[in-house]
Enzyme design. Sequence first.
Site, mmCIF file in Angstrom:
data_model
loop_
_atom_site.group_PDB
_atom_site.id
_atom_site.type_symbol
_atom_site.label_atom_id
_atom_site.label_comp_id
_atom_site.label_asym_id
_atom_site.label_seq_id
_atom_site.Cartn_x
_atom_site.Cartn_y
_atom_site.Cartn_z
ATOM 1 N N THR A 245 -32.382 -61.424 -37.647
ATOM 2 C CA THR A 245 -32.155 -60.000 -37.914
ATOM 3 C C THR A 245 -30.942 -59.782 -38.814
ATOM 4 O OG1 THR A 245 -33.019 -59.552 -35.704
ATOM 5 C CG2 THR A 245 -31.775 -57.774 -36.760
ATOM 6 N N GLU B 196 -36.706 -59.257 -29.884
ATOM 7 C CA GLU B 196 -37.915 -60.092 -29.981
ATOM 8 C C GLU B 196 -39.141 -59.244 -30.335
ATOM 9 O OE1 GLU B 196 -38.181 -63.445 -29.246
ATOM 10 O OE2 GLU B 196 -36.405 -63.931 -28.077
ATOM 11 N N GLY C 264 -27.350 -41.855 -5.147
ATOM 12 C CA GLY C 264 -26.060 -42.087 -5.808
ATOM 13 C C GLY C 264 -25.685 -43.555 -5.829
HETATM 14 P P1 TGC Z 1 -47.175 -61.233 -41.478
HETATM 15 O O1 TGC Z 1 -47.674 -61.185 -42.890
HETATM 16 O O2 TGC Z 1 -47.972 -60.565 -40.414
HETATM 17 O O3 TGC Z 1 -46.954 -62.761 -41.030
HETATM 18 C C1 TGC Z 1 -46.279 -63.691 -41.854
HETATM 19 C C2 TGC Z 1 -46.756 -65.091 -41.442
HETATM 20 O O4 TGC Z 1 -46.382 -65.364 -40.088
HETATM 21 C C3 TGC Z 1 -47.563 -65.608 -39.269
HETATM 22 N N1 TGC Z 1 -47.315 -64.984 -37.966
HETATM 23 C C4 TGC Z 1 -46.978 -65.674 -36.869
HETATM 24 N N2 TGC Z 1 -46.876 -66.994 -36.641
HETATM 25 C C5 TGC Z 1 -46.499 -67.384 -35.392
HETATM 26 N N3 TGC Z 1 -46.227 -66.517 -34.399
HETATM 27 C C6 TGC Z 1 -46.311 -65.185 -34.604
HETATM 28 N N4 TGC Z 1 -45.992 -64.332 -33.609
HETATM 29 C C7 TGC Z 1 -46.719 -64.704 -35.868
HETATM 30 N N5 TGC Z 1 -46.900 -63.464 -36.410
HETATM 31 C C8 TGC Z 1 -47.261 -63.656 -37.690
HETATM 32 C C9 TGC Z 1 -48.691 -64.973 -40.027
HETATM 33 O O5 TGC Z 1 -49.924 -65.570 -39.720
HETATM 34 C C10 TGC Z 1 -48.279 -65.255 -41.473
HETATM 35 O O6 TGC Z 1 -48.546 -66.620 -41.740
HETATM 36 P P2 TGC Z 1 -48.937 -67.114 -43.218
HETATM 37 O O7 TGC Z 1 -49.284 -68.557 -43.060
HETATM 38 O O8 TGC Z 1 -50.093 -66.251 -43.639
HETATM 39 O O9 TGC Z 1 -47.742 -66.897 -44.075
HETATM 40 O O10 TGC Z 1 -45.674 -60.678 -41.519
HETATM 41 P P3 TGC Z 1 -45.108 -59.211 -41.724
HETATM 42 O O11 TGC Z 1 -43.997 -59.310 -42.724
HETATM 43 O O12 TGC Z 1 -46.224 -58.251 -42.029
HETATM 44 O O13 TGC Z 1 -44.452 -58.860 -40.322
HETATM 45 C C11 TGC Z 1 -45.208 -58.783 -39.189
HETATM 46 C C12 TGC Z 1 -44.365 -58.358 -37.936
HETATM 47 C C13 TGC Z 1 -43.837 -56.958 -38.091
HETATM 48 C C14 TGC Z 1 -45.318 -58.387 -36.768
HETATM 49 C C15 TGC Z 1 -43.245 -59.339 -37.674
HETATM 50 O O14 TGC Z 1 -42.421 -59.516 -38.713
HETATM 51 C C16 TGC Z 1 -42.460 -59.059 -36.405
HETATM 52 O O15 TGC Z 1 -42.819 -59.604 -35.387
HETATM 53 N N6 TGC Z 1 -41.355 -58.221 -36.426
HETATM 54 C C17 TGC Z 1 -40.450 -58.089 -35.304
HETATM 55 C C18 TGC Z 1 -39.188 -58.865 -35.615
HETATM 56 C C19 TGC Z 1 -38.647 -59.576 -34.430
HETATM 57 O O16 TGC Z 1 -39.309 -59.796 -33.415
HETATM 58 N N7 TGC Z 1 -37.396 -59.997 -34.511
HETATM 59 C C20 TGC Z 1 -36.792 -60.730 -33.470
HETATM 60 C C21 TGC Z 1 -35.461 -61.308 -33.882
HETATM 61 S S1 TGC Z 1 -34.896 -62.595 -32.816
HETATM 62 C C22 TGC Z 1 -34.468 -61.831 -31.393
HETATM 63 O O17 TGC Z 1 -34.629 -60.684 -31.191
HETATM 64 C C23 TGC Z 1 -33.880 -62.704 -30.375
HETATM 65 S S2 TGC Z 1 -33.324 -61.924 -28.934
HETATM 66 C C24 TGC Z 1 -33.114 -63.303 -28.038
HETATM 67 C C25 TGC Z 1 -32.620 -63.118 -26.658
HETATM 68 O O18 TGC Z 1 -31.439 -62.781 -26.509
HETATM 69 O O19 TGC Z 1 -33.425 -63.387 -25.734
HETATM 70 P P1 FAD Z 2 -35.490 -51.191 -36.559
HETATM 71 O O1 FAD Z 2 -36.361 -52.255 -37.098
HETATM 72 O O2 FAD Z 2 -34.630 -50.428 -37.501
HETATM 73 O O3 FAD Z 2 -36.403 -50.181 -35.729
HETATM 74 C C1 FAD Z 2 -35.966 -48.874 -35.364
HETATM 75 C C2 FAD Z 2 -37.169 -48.136 -34.739
HETATM 76 O O4 FAD Z 2 -38.217 -47.999 -35.723
HETATM 77 C C3 FAD Z 2 -37.787 -48.899 -33.569
HETATM 78 O O5 FAD Z 2 -38.190 -47.999 -32.557
HETATM 79 C C4 FAD Z 2 -39.018 -49.559 -34.177
HETATM 80 O O6 FAD Z 2 -40.052 -49.769 -33.214
HETATM 81 C C5 FAD Z 2 -39.429 -48.514 -35.207
HETATM 82 N N1 FAD Z 2 -40.215 -49.095 -36.303
HETATM 83 C C6 FAD Z 2 -39.835 -50.067 -37.190
HETATM 84 N N2 FAD Z 2 -40.842 -50.358 -38.024
HETATM 85 C C7 FAD Z 2 -41.890 -49.577 -37.654
HETATM 86 C C8 FAD Z 2 -43.231 -49.425 -38.137
HETATM 87 N N3 FAD Z 2 -43.708 -50.165 -39.135
HETATM 88 N N4 FAD Z 2 -44.016 -48.516 -37.524
HETATM 89 C C9 FAD Z 2 -43.559 -47.776 -36.483
HETATM 90 N N5 FAD Z 2 -42.306 -47.874 -35.989
HETATM 91 C C10 FAD Z 2 -41.482 -48.766 -36.571
HETATM 92 N N6 FAD Z 2 -31.992 -60.815 -33.519
HETATM 93 C C11 FAD Z 2 -31.880 -62.120 -33.882
HETATM 94 O O7 FAD Z 2 -32.272 -62.506 -34.982
HETATM 95 N N7 FAD Z 2 -31.323 -63.037 -33.031
HETATM 96 C C12 FAD Z 2 -30.859 -62.689 -31.803
HETATM 97 O O8 FAD Z 2 -30.381 -63.551 -31.048
HETATM 98 C C13 FAD Z 2 -30.945 -61.313 -31.397
HETATM 99 N N8 FAD Z 2 -30.403 -60.930 -30.212
HETATM 100 C C14 FAD Z 2 -30.353 -59.580 -29.917
HETATM 101 C C15 FAD Z 2 -29.624 -59.149 -28.800
HETATM 102 C C16 FAD Z 2 -29.511 -57.796 -28.513
HETATM 103 C C17 FAD Z 2 -28.708 -57.344 -27.356
HETATM 104 C C18 FAD Z 2 -30.193 -56.848 -29.336
HETATM 105 C C19 FAD Z 2 -30.127 -55.378 -29.030
HETATM 106 C C20 FAD Z 2 -30.899 -57.257 -30.444
HETATM 107 C C21 FAD Z 2 -30.978 -58.636 -30.755
HETATM 108 N N9 FAD Z 2 -31.615 -59.082 -31.929
HETATM 109 C C22 FAD Z 2 -31.534 -60.399 -32.308
HETATM 110 C C23 FAD Z 2 -32.164 -58.109 -32.872
HETATM 111 C C24 FAD Z 2 -33.501 -57.526 -32.455
HETATM 112 O O9 FAD Z 2 -34.527 -58.442 -32.618
HETATM 113 C C25 FAD Z 2 -33.715 -56.246 -33.291
HETATM 114 O O10 FAD Z 2 -32.819 -55.277 -32.797
HETATM 115 C C26 FAD Z 2 -35.153 -55.762 -33.215
HETATM 116 O O11 FAD Z 2 -36.041 -56.668 -33.836
HETATM 117 C C27 FAD Z 2 -35.307 -54.367 -33.872
HETATM 118 O O12 FAD Z 2 -34.697 -54.308 -35.118
HETATM 119 P P2 FAD Z 2 -33.678 -53.100 -35.451
HETATM 120 O O13 FAD Z 2 -32.684 -53.012 -34.352
HETATM 121 O O14 FAD Z 2 -33.186 -53.314 -36.828
HETATM 122 O O15 FAD Z 2 -34.567 -51.790 -35.384
#
Ligand code: TGC
Ligand code: FAD
Length: 394
Positions: free
Chosen positions: A141, A373, A350
Amino acid sequence: MAAKTDLFQSPDYYCLDDLLSEEHKLIRESVRNYVKKEISPIIEDYAQRATFPQHIVKQMGELGCFGPTVPETYGGGGLDYISYGLMMQELERGDSGVRSTASVQGSLVMFPIYAYGNEEQRKKYLPKLASGEWLGCFGLTEPNHGSDPSSMLTTLKTVDDYFILNGSKMWISNAPYAQVAVVWAKDENNEIRGVIVERGMEGFTTPTTHGKWSLRASATGELVFDNVKISKENILPNVKGLKGPLGCLTKARYGIAWGVIGAAMDCYDTALRYAKERIQFDKPIAAFQLQQKKLAEMITEITKAQLLVWRLGVLMNEGKATPQQVSMAKRNSCEIAANIARDARQMLGGMGITGEYSIMRHMMNLESVITYEGTHDIHLLITGMDVTGMNAFK
Ligand code: TGC
Ligand code: FAD
């Protein structure tokens, strides 16, 4: 703050234990006992002080909570996905921040090094990460790109026989304490690559994020790269593109789908015990229909979620689970857990807002878990696209 006694009794309304092996039950028992002994007594105090209990990293490593599905040759547990899920459930029953530490270490740092790294990288990093000697973090992110990681701005440029990394990552769990960061950046061909960045590299800093009302016992920070020189040995050679980080997220989201059920179980168990003991209008409040409705709905939702993740675990073990199925379970478990935490908090009146009980801490933690995630909305759109074939993201 005085140390807490943990009275937790795990709900199993549909006899799901019958679906578990003796090994699964032993693994669950050992993590449950660890949480009762080492986490529950201290975690409220750390959360109140917004401090990361750094000493638990080694303890969790010794218990096998880091990389349970990674092969034993590299220090992992060599276990199946049900075991991994049960471990996450028990850790998050204690606190979502504790489970977060384990999820990041196992699924977001060890998994990519194992799956996308070469043999030297596996041997160098995995045993130290598995034992908890080193802590890792995962940088995807960015300040301007959260849900849309494919638009990331962090760059990795080739210069002679090394790379230069520039940019920044935000909201990174474990960052302030991590020795190792798995970072995703775009190369000169605009392709997303994974690199292993180590603390101490010149130009690499990890400022702490302050002021969180959620996951207060987990350390969050930024990763800032100012012309960081990265050796070619540190690039993950076996993956290119967004599927690299998303593949890691599938593993971590699976763990969360199990984990938050632990938090929900803790809230339910606390509310049930409280409702039987708390007397109002000459009766335990558990005897009133409105409170029974809340408890009945909680145990129903917990049971449905338990069945969903168990089935998902079987599919994961068989190599058949799709990322979309994982999204559904992550979203459902987070939703039911957040709703249960809110209802349970109300049942304590409370007392529910105090640190005497775990519920308010779980409730605030779950606001992060429902966001990271992949947000609740993003997982809904993933399901929507899967069933319609139409992309509503863009
Ligand atoms: P899109 O074109 O759909 O996909 C790109 C390529 O990735 C493949 N793919 C996956 N592969 C494995 N697992 C998955 N879940 C996959 N989803 C998609 C897909 O097949 C494609 O492959 P290829 O070979 O064709 O290139 O990508 P997009 O740019 O349209 O984005 C799709 C979207 C929005 C679903 C994705 O980017 C997404 O999941 N966004 C959310 C971001 C997110 O989850 N960030 C998390 C950051 S890390 C974190 O939060 C850690 S917190 C940890 C903690 O404290 O526990
Ligand atoms: P945004 O993407 O700006 O989203 C804002 C709002 O818009 C959300 O409600 C979302 O659902 C909505 N939105 C966005 N796109 C769309 C769409 N296409 N259609 C409809 N609605 C949409 N990231 C890491 O990489 N590594 C980590 O270890 C990690 N740890 C984290 C720990 C904490 C405590 C927190 C809070 C976050 C962490 N993250 C980490 C980041 C986390 O994955 C992001 O906060 C999350 O993916 C959302 O991104 P954003 O905060 O930029 O929100």
